[in-house]
Design an enzyme around this catalytic site. Sequence first.
Site, PDB file in Angstrom:
ATOM      1  N   ASP A   1      24.562  19.209 -19.892  1.00  9.12           N
ATOM      2  CA  ASP A   1      24.269  19.122 -18.451  1.00  9.12           C
ATOM      3  C   ASP A   1      22.762  18.913 -18.342  1.00  9.12           C
ATOM      4  O   ASP A   1      22.150  18.451 -19.291  1.00  9.12           O
ATOM      5  CB  ASP A   1      24.776  20.367 -17.717  1.00  9.12           C
ATOM      6  CG  ASP A   1      25.078  20.077 -16.247  1.00  9.12           C
ATOM      7  OD1 ASP A   1      24.222  19.477 -15.587  1.00  9.12           O
ATOM      8  OD2 ASP A   1      26.157  20.440 -15.767  1.00  9.12           O
TER       9      ASP A   1
ATOM     10  N   HIS B   1      22.099  15.617 -18.762  1.00  8.97           N
ATOM     11  CA  HIS B   1      22.131  14.924 -17.479  1.00  8.97           C
ATOM     12  C   HIS B   1      20.713  14.681 -16.955  1.00  8.97           C
ATOM     13  O   HIS B   1      20.509  14.517 -15.762  1.00  8.97           O
ATOM     14  CB  HIS B   1      22.929  15.739 -16.442  1.00  8.97           C
ATOM     15  CG  HIS B   1      24.394  15.820 -16.732  1.00  8.97           C
ATOM     16  ND1 HIS B   1      25.273  16.526 -15.953  1.00  8.97           N
ATOM     17  CD2 HIS B   1      25.138  15.280 -17.728  1.00  8.97           C
ATOM     18  CE1 HIS B   1      26.495  16.422 -16.461  1.00  8.97           C
ATOM     19  NE2 HIS B   1      26.437  15.678 -17.539  1.00  8.97           N
TER      20      HIS B   1
END
Length: 451
Positions: free
Chosen positions: A257, A280
Site C-alpha cells: 500500500d 501505492h
Amino acid sequence: MRISSYLAVALLEASAALAAPSLEATRVEARTSKHASKRPHHPVAPKHCGRPFPSSPDRKKVCYVNSHGHGKDDSDYILKAIKDCNNGGHVVFSEDTKYTIGTALDLTFLKHIDLDIQGTIQFTNDTDYWQANAFKQIFQNATTFFQLGGTDVNVYGGGTIDGNGQVWYDLYAKDIYTLRPILFGTIGLHGGVISDLKLRYSPQYYNFVANSTDVVFSNIDIAGASVSTNIAKNTDGWDTYRSSNIVIQNSNINNGDDCVSFKPNSTQIVVQNLVCNGSHGISVGSLGQYIGQVDIVKDIYVYNISMSNASDGARIKVWPGISSALSGDLQGGGGSGAVSNITYDTMSIANVDYAIEITQCYGQKNLTLCNQFPSNLTISDVSMRNFKGVTSTKFDPIVGYLVCSSPTVCSNINLENIDIVSPSGTNLYTCGSIEGIENEVNCTTVNKGGN
Ligand SMILES: *[C@@H]1O[C@H](CO)[C@@H](O)[C@H](O)[C@H]1NC(C)=O
Ligand SMILES: *[C@@H]1O[C@H](CO)[C@@H](O)[C@H](O)[C@H]1NC(C)=O
Ligand SMILES: *[C@@H]1O[C@H](CO)[C@@H](O)[C@H](O)[C@H]1NC(C)=O
Ligand SMILES: *[C@@H]1O[C@H](CO)[C@@H](O)[C@H](O)[C@H]1NC(C)=O
Ligand SMILES: *[C@@H]1O[C@H](CO)[C@@H](O)[C@H](O)[C@H]1NC(C)=O
Ligand SMILES: *[C@@H]1O[C@H](CO)[C@@H](O)[C@H](O)[C@H]1NC(C)=O
Ligand SMILES: *[C@@H]1O[C@H](CO)[C@@H](O)[C@H](O)[C@H]1NC(C)=O
Ligand SMILES: *[C@@H]1O[C@H](CO)[C@@H](O)[C@H](O)[C@H]1NC(C)=O
Ligand SMILES: *[C@@H]1O[C@H](CO)[C@@H](O)[C@H](O)[C@H]1NC(C)=O
Ligand SMILES: *[C@@H]1O[C@H](CO)[C@@H](O)[C@H](O)[C@H]1NC(C)=O
Ligand SMILES: *[C@@H]1O[C@H](CO)[C@@H](O)[C@H](O)[C@H]1NC(C)=O
C-alpha cells in the site's frame, strides 16, 4: 512471581557501558549475547524541516530484558526492564533472543530512554485477543499492538519486529471488518530517533505516527508478504497523523500500500532517500473523507525517491464535496481543509502505473458528479519536479492523472522537468480542472471543470 530471578537488571557505569569501546572490545562483545549497542548517529540530510530537533542526553544505566522462551509472552519482563530503565536508561533486547509479546503494551510513559532491539520481537497470532485489546487510535478504526510515546526515546539495535501477519491476511480475506493491528504505533512521542530496525509481516500499516513531534525514522527495512492467495492489504510503510517535524529517511520499503502517507494534520515533514517497491506511492491523503472535519496537510518535502512496481509515484488524493462509497469499510467525501506547500523533488520510477496522480475526485468515479460538487478541501502550492523513468503498461499511453474537482479549489500546481514516458514512448496525462496544466504536460483530454 518469579520475575526477579529471571530478570537481570545490570547497573553499569555510563562510562563503561556506553563509551565507544576499542575495536578489539567491540568484536569480543559482539560474540556474547549481552551487550549494549552504541547509540547510532543518524543526521537528518540532505533536506530539513526547518526546525531543530531536541538533543538526547546520554543514558546512565543498562537493563537487559529476559525471555521465557518457547513462545511464551515476555511482556512482564519487557515492562519491568522498561520501567527500571525509564528516566535515563538503556534497555537491551539481546541478540540471538526471540521475544514474544502477547499483551498490548502501553508505553506512552517513556522518558529519556533508549530501546536497543538487537534480537527479534514477535507478536502472538491470537487474533481474538488483539482485536479486543489492541490500542484503538480512532482514525480509520486503526489499532496498534503497542503504543510508544513520551519524550526523548531512541529505538535502534539492528533487530527485527515481526507482526506475524499471515493469520491476519487470511482472516481479513474472510471478514473486512477484522481489526488488524498496526505493527509500530508511535503515539504522542515528542523527540526521538527510531532507526536500524527490520519490520516484518505487519497485519496492517507498518508505522502509525500520531500526535507526535520531532521524530526521525532512519534506516528502517520493511518487508513481508503473504504466502497464501490472500494478499497483505493496507500495509502502508508510514502513516502520519496530527504530527509535525517528522523525518522519514534512508529506508527500504517492500509493501502493498502507500510507501508513506500523510493523513490529516501532518505538517513539516521531510521524506527522503527511500527505495519503495510494490507500493501505492508517496501519498497525501486520502483527505476530506469525513463531513465536518477539517484536514490540513502542509509543508511537506519529498526528496530523492526510487519507486518501482507501484500503482503511483507521487499522489495527492482528496475526496470530493459529495460522499460516495468505495466499499463497506471505505467511504466518505464532503470533509474540508487544505493541502498546501507540497514538494516532490527527484523521483525515479520503474513499472509504476501513474507517475503522478492528483485527484480531488477520490472515491467518485463519476467526474460529472465530482465537478458538480467541488471538494471542500483546497489544493495549492504544489511543486513536482525532476521526475524520470518509465511507467507500467497499465494505463499506457497515459502516464499520469491530474484531475481537480474545480479550478476554484486547486491553485498553483507546478510540474517541472518531468521526464516520464510510457513503455510505448508516450507522455500523456489525463487532465481536468487545473488552470494552466496543459502548458506543463501533454494532456489528452482537458476538462476545464464546471458543467
Ligand atoms: C500461531 O503461532 C503458533 C506459534 O508460532 C503456531 O504454532 C500456530 O500454527 C499459529 N497459528 C496460526 C493459526 O497461524
Ligand atoms: C491524540 O490526541 C488527542 C487529543 O488529546 C486525542 O483525542 C487522541 O485520541 C490522540 N490520539 C490520536 C491517535 O489521535
Ligand atoms: C469502522 O468499523 C465499523 C464497524 O466495524 C464500520 O462500520 C466502519 O465502516 C469502519 N470505518 C472505517 C473508516 O473503516
Ligand atoms: C486538524 O487541524 C484543524 C485546524 O487546526 C482542526 O480544526 C482539526 O480539528 C484538526 N483535526 C484533527 C483530526 O486533529
Ligand atoms: C538518494 O537516495 C539513495 C538511496 O536510495 C542514496 O543512495 C543516494 O545517495 C541519495 N542521493 C542523494 C543526493 O541524497
Ligand atoms: C519488488 O516487489 C516485487 C513484487 O511486486 C517482488 O517480486 C520483487 O522481488 C521486489 N524486489 C525487491 C528488490 O525486493
Ligand atoms: C514549505 O515547506 C517546506 C518543507 O517543510 C519548508 O521548508 C518551507 O519553509 C515551507 N514554505 C513556506 C512558505 O511555508
Ligand atoms: C519489480 O518487480 C519485479 C517482479 O515483478 C522484480 O523482478 C523487480 O526486481 C522489481 N523491481 C525492483 C526495483 O525491485
Ligand atoms: C454521473 O452523474 C451525473 C450527474 O448526477 C448523471 O447525470 C450521470 O448519469 C452519472 N453518470 C453515470 C455513469 O452514472
Ligand atoms: C462542501 O461542498 C459542497 C459541494 O461542493 C457544498 O454543498 C457544501 O456546502 C460544502 N460543505 C462545507 C462544510 O463547506
Ligand atoms: C509534449 O510532448 C512533446 C513530445 O514528446 C514534448 O516535446 C513536449 O515537451 C511535451 N510538452 C510538455 C508541456 O511537456
